[in-house]
Design a protein around this motif. Structure first.
Motif, short mmCIF file in Angstrom:
data_model
loop_
_atom_site.label_atom_id
_atom_site.label_comp_id
_atom_site.label_asym_id
_atom_site.label_seq_id
_atom_site.Cartn_x
_atom_site.Cartn_y
_atom_site.Cartn_z
N THR A 90 33.63 39.24 38.25
CA THR A 90 33.74 39.64 39.65
C THR A 90 34.84 40.68 39.78
O THR A 90 36.00 40.40 39.51
N TYR A 117 36.29 43.60 42.47
CA TYR A 117 36.27 44.19 43.81
C TYR A 117 36.90 45.58 43.74
O TYR A 117 37.84 45.81 42.97
N GLU A 118 36.41 46.47 44.55
CA GLU A 118 37.00 47.81 44.64
C GLU A 118 37.31 48.11 46.10
O GLU A 118 36.42 48.03 46.95
N LYS A 119 38.56 48.44 46.36
CA LYS A 119 39.01 48.67 47.73
C LYS A 119 39.80 49.97 47.82
O LYS A 119 40.59 50.30 46.93
N ILE A 129 39.57 40.79 50.47
CA ILE A 129 38.34 40.64 49.69
C ILE A 129 37.68 39.34 50.10
O ILE A 129 38.34 38.36 50.46
N ASP A 130 36.37 39.35 50.05
CA ASP A 130 35.58 38.19 50.44
C ASP A 130 35.27 37.37 49.19
O ASP A 130 34.57 37.85 48.28
N THR A 169 31.69 36.70 47.22
CA THR A 169 31.16 37.46 46.09
C THR A 169 31.42 36.72 44.78
O THR A 169 30.53 36.60 43.93
N ASN A 196 28.57 34.98 42.33
CA ASN A 196 28.48 35.35 40.92
C ASN A 196 28.62 34.13 40.01
O ASN A 196 28.02 34.08 38.93
N ASN A 223 39.37 36.47 58.05
CA ASN A 223 39.82 37.82 57.74
C ASN A 223 40.33 38.49 59.01
O ASN A 223 39.61 39.20 59.69
N THR A 282 45.05 47.62 39.57
CA THR A 282 44.18 46.47 39.32
C THR A 282 45.00 45.19 39.45
O THR A 282 46.02 45.03 38.79
N ILE A 295 39.64 36.96 38.59
CA ILE A 295 38.86 38.04 39.19
C ILE A 295 39.74 39.28 39.26
O ILE A 295 40.97 39.18 39.20
N VAL A 337 40.75 42.83 41.30
CA VAL A 337 40.70 43.59 42.55
C VAL A 337 41.28 44.98 42.25
O VAL A 337 42.48 45.10 41.97
#
Length: 900
Positions: free
Chosen positions: A467, A469-471, A489-490, A493, A497, A552, A589, A605, A607
């Protein structure tokens, strides 16, 4: 119907089936179309192959398919060659034939199956005779008498046979029109070699090619004779035999193969003496593309490494590994020869006794696990459903290896392995409470015949998914509470996965309070830089605070410990602190590691986030009203005077007048500092920055022009100004760089509103000022006789007015106005005082009458006509000087009217 001609036999075959059923005209047409299409298709397939060969491509593989063969070329393109429904001579034959001849024994195989037939070797040339297809459609071989002999194997309509001598493939395709096989030669890399040379031994440590002083290159060969106990002890896939020899070498020959455009990877070579025989037990690895860097070479084009295979050889009766053709092997000169025998290097190679290669390191994936088995290596982390590869630092030191694990672990973790590749894989993630890890044992046999093991503890990552995430977060101003300057981030996801089963395991074991956050980024050299370590576990002291929250929203700034409420991870940013620890436009990261109550890692995970700010070009907006689109410049018509040194009327322009109303707020909020282009020149070797500078600070910054000698060199010329520095929200420093970073610049042109080129001074009627010749005492010329206009056509008075009980300019930008006749034979201009030495006069002052100023008279000059015969028009020169010292020269026509 318009039908093509067919032979009577073909006609009958189409019209009557095997059961004797009559075929309709429509079916007849369909069969003709099908045959035509198949003929066209196969011709185009062969033509495509021929074009590829003509363009320098070569074959890398031939594979049998259900309806022919597929040819693969070195550029990766595949070419299917199909034969349609029917085979040669009308027989059923959909699959193609791939025919190979063993280069050593001559044994012939078709589609991988032994035929029992052998190709005959010519005793004079040493080359094998290649099988042929006879007129009856069967394969033929050359027998010992040199005659063709039929086999029991019928040829496919699409067949390919490789010549073991040249390595060239010959594709044979049945032509239904000519009733013969069409042929096309397909080269391989080996068949295209034009030359090669052995450059020496590659020393990977020193990045050099080494040779002996006498030009001879000796290959170190180590041999070990297997004992009975060693043979019994080894249980690996490759059994060893008592009295057999394990043969190995860590030496690699560096070989240059021509042409350099050829990819000769996989080309096979032999070690041969002058009699074309190879030393017993020594065979070579196929050529591998050289991936090193030569310290003293022009390049690595056409370079390959060829090493010795680690093998076991069992000598036959009376065979002696130390001898070859009755001569000691170590005293024999050898050459490198390609497998086809087409090329042989000079005989400059030798064999010497070597030492055993020692294995000093074992890796599982990229993790070094060592070789000392005094204690178990603990532990490596692997991903689920991914192959994990075991490697040795020098494979030449290992004859065989395999992996073992317990039956219980095999079932619990779904373990599988491939000992030929030394890989293993876990496909099941058990409940962590049940068991968190398993052990594997790496068994390997050294070339010294010693069986060794290495025990490794393996833990399967509980992530059960990758997993990531890209922000991208655009920073905003902080607030005292409920800070909206955050991204989130949620975790749904991650949950999706993982899958339902694995997520249940996760929720059962995770302790959210143990969660850690590790921050890293890559520097300019591509090296990983750790910004926040796992030991620290949070970036809170560096301006980013992490919260695991249910909702959120900005107000969520307390982490939950309840797994059921763990829906989001919020990263709240405090600008003042974060700005000194994180860079803009840099990808960071965050490895978010979830753990159980004991601190054992469950899953991680990633991010990936980038902090951004509004582009510099978006912060400021030039007023449309002052921007000249044609000139692409801010036209700065001045209203103020600046000073420097002894000069107190220098041209200047406040930037806030050229930008929209948000200028002041934006400049102060982002610490914007302007600068004149430091590289621009107004003349050769003369910098613009010496005659145009930025003065003031904050929203009071302005551009000031300076003199060079008596003039202002860049007055009324474009000056390029850019933002020198800026800090978003006063904290985040913009990376100012015209090519690689943020950049904002604009051109500005300073001009006087009344003396610039666009300004004008003209007669009031647009033609001329009329003076009767009879006005011998002169006629007053004043405001009503002229029309002066600024750059934007606003009229103003060039004569003084009576203002605040005194004579003064109504237009605040006027410093002085002078008048002069261009021809005093026609008229003379008189003013307040006598003309100066150049003939110019200034106007009389404005005055108020004695009626307490109820009546005023503007300033004026007097035009005195001279004695003339004809009505004559001549110019009056008007020179207006503004408060910055710039002048406007105008020629105003004056007409002296006769008889009036």
């Amino acid at each position: 119907m318009n039908k093509k001609f067919l032979s009577a036999i073909l006609f009958g075959a189409l019209m009557v089936t095997a059961t004797g059923t009559f075929v309709s005209c429509k079916d007849y047409d369909d069969d003709i179309d099908r045959i035509d299409k198949e003929l066209t298709d196969i011709k185009s397939q062969i033509a495509a192959l021929q074009t590829a060969v003509d363009n320098g491509k070569w074959i890398t593989s031939v594979e049998q398919t259900a309806n022919g063969l597929t040819i693969t070329m070195n550029d990766g393109k595949t070419y299917p060659v199909t034969n349609g429904k029917d085979g040669a001579q009308g027989e059923k034959g959909e699959a193609g034939d791939k025919v190979l001849i063993d280069a050593t024994t001559g044994a012939i195989t078709i589609n991988g199956e032994a035929t029992g037939f052998f190709a005959t070797k010519n005793t004079e040339t040493g080359k094998f005779a290649v099988p042929e297809i006879g007129e009856d459609g069967f394969w033929y071989v050359v027998n010992k008498e040199g005659k063709l002999e039929a086999t029991s194997y019928k040829a496919s309509p699409v067949s390919a046979v490789q010549d073991p001598n040249t390595k060239i493939w010959t594709l044979k395709v049945w032509n239904t029109e000519t009733k013969k096989y069409d042929e096309i030669s397909l080269p391989t890399a080996a068949s295209l070699i034009t030359d090669f040379e052995v450059m020496g031994l590659w020393n990977a440590t020193d990045k050099e090619v080494t040779n002996a002083d006498d030009g001879k290159t000796d290959i170190s060969i180590y041999t070990h004779k297997v004992t009975e106990s060693e043979a019994k002890a080894w249980k690996g896939p490759k059994a060893i035999v008592k009295n057999a020899f394990l043969i190995s070498s860590s030496d690699n020959m560096l070989v240059r193969i021509a042409p350099t455009s050829l990819d000769a990877s996989g080309t096979e070579f032999n070690f041969v003496n002058s009699k074309n025989n190879s030393p017993l037990g020594i065979s070579l690895n196929a050529a591998a593309k050289f991936d090193g860097v030569l310290s003293r070479a022009a390049g690595s084009a056409g370079l390959y490494t060829v090493g010795v295979k680690t093998t076991m050889y069992t000598p036959g009766q009376n065979e002696d590994l130390a001898k070859l053709d009755g001569t000691d092997v170590i005293k024999t000169l050898f050459a490198l020869q390609d497998i086809s025998g087409g090329f042989t290097s000079p005989f400059t190679l030798g064999i010497k006794e070597g030492t055993a290669v020692q294995v000093t390191e074992i890796k599982v994936n990229d993790t070094k696990v060592g070789v000392n088995n005094a204690s178990k290596f603990s532990k490596i982390l692997i991903d689920l459903n991914k192959d994990n590869t075991i490697t040795f630092d020098d494979p030449a030191g290992v004859y065989d290896a395999y992996i073992t694990y317990s039956d219980a672990d095999q079932k619990l973790f779904g373990l599988t392995k491939d000992n030929s590749k030394m890989t293993f894989k876990a496909s099941i993630m058990p409940d962590i409470v049940t068991k968190a890890s398993f052990d594997i044992t790496i068994h390997y046999l050294t070339v010294e015949g010693v069986a060794k093991t290495r025990d490794v503890e393996v833990k399967v990552s509980s992530a059960l998914s990758e997993t990531v995430y890209e922000k991208s977060h655009k920073l905003i101003a902080d607030k005292s509470s409920q800070n909206p300057n955050y991204f989130a981030i949620d975790l749904k996801t991650m949950k999706d996965n993982m899958g339902e089963t694995n997520y249940a395991i996760f929720t059962k074991n995770v302790d959210l309070s143990k969660t850690t956050y590790t921050y890293t980024h890559l520097d300019a050299d591509g090296e990983t830089v750790t910004d926040v370590t796992e030991e620290t576990g949070t970036a809170a002291t560096k301006g980013i605070t992490e919260y695991i929250v249910k909702e959120n929203k900005a107000a969520s700034e307390t982490s939950t410990t309840a797994v059921a409420d763990a829906n989001f991870i919020k990263f709240a940013i405090k600008n003042e602190t974060a700005a000194s620890n994180f860079d803009l436009n840099t990808e960071y990261t965050v490895a978010v590691t979830f753990k159980d109550a004991s601190g054992e890692e469950l899953t991680t995970i990633k991010v990936k986030f980038t902090l951004t700010v509004p582009a510099l070009k978006d912060l400021l907006t030039i007023e449309d009203a002052v921007y000249n689109k044609d000139a692409k410049s801010l036209f700065a018509y001045m209203t103020e005077k600046g000073s420097y040194g002894a000069v107190n009327n220098a041209p200047m322009y406040s930037f806030k007048k050229g930008f929209t109303s948000t200028f002041a707020e934006t400049v102060k909020a982002n610490n914007i500092v302007f600068e004149v282009d430091q590289n621009a020149e107004y003349a050769k070797d003369k910098k613009v920055s010496t005659v145009a500078t930025i003065e003031g600070s904050g929203d009071a910054q302005y551009i000031l022009l300076k003199k060079a000698g008596n003039d202002y060199p860049v007055y009324a010329k474009d000056v390029n100004v850019h933002i020198k520095s800026a800090s978003y929200l006063t904290y985040w420093e913009y990376p100012i760089d015209e090519k690689k970073g943020e950049w904002y610049s604009f051109n500005i042109r300073l001009m006087s509103p009344i003396t610039c080129d666009q300004a004008s001074i003209e007669p009031a009627d647009g033609v001329s000022i009329k003076i009767p010749a009879t006005a011998t005492d002169g006629q007053k010329v004043s405001s009503a006789d002229f029309v002066a206009k600024t750059y934007n056509k606003v009229a103003y008075d060039i004569f003084q007015n009576w203002i605040d009980s005194k004579s003064q300019w109504k237009n605040e930008y006027i410093s002085n106005v002078q008048f002069k006749s261009t021809n005093e034979n026609v008229f003379v201009v008189k003013g307040k005082e006598k003309a100066d030495d150049k003939g110019y006069v200034v106007a009389n002052d404005a005055v108020a009458n004695s009626d307490n100023g109820k009546t005023v008279n503007n300033g004026y000059v007097t035009v005195v006509p001279q004695q003339i015969e004809n009505e004559t028009t001549k110019d009056m020169e008007v020179v207006l000087t503004d408060i910055w010292g710039f002048t406007k020269n105008a020629k105003v026509a004056v007409t002296i009217q006769r008889n009036k």
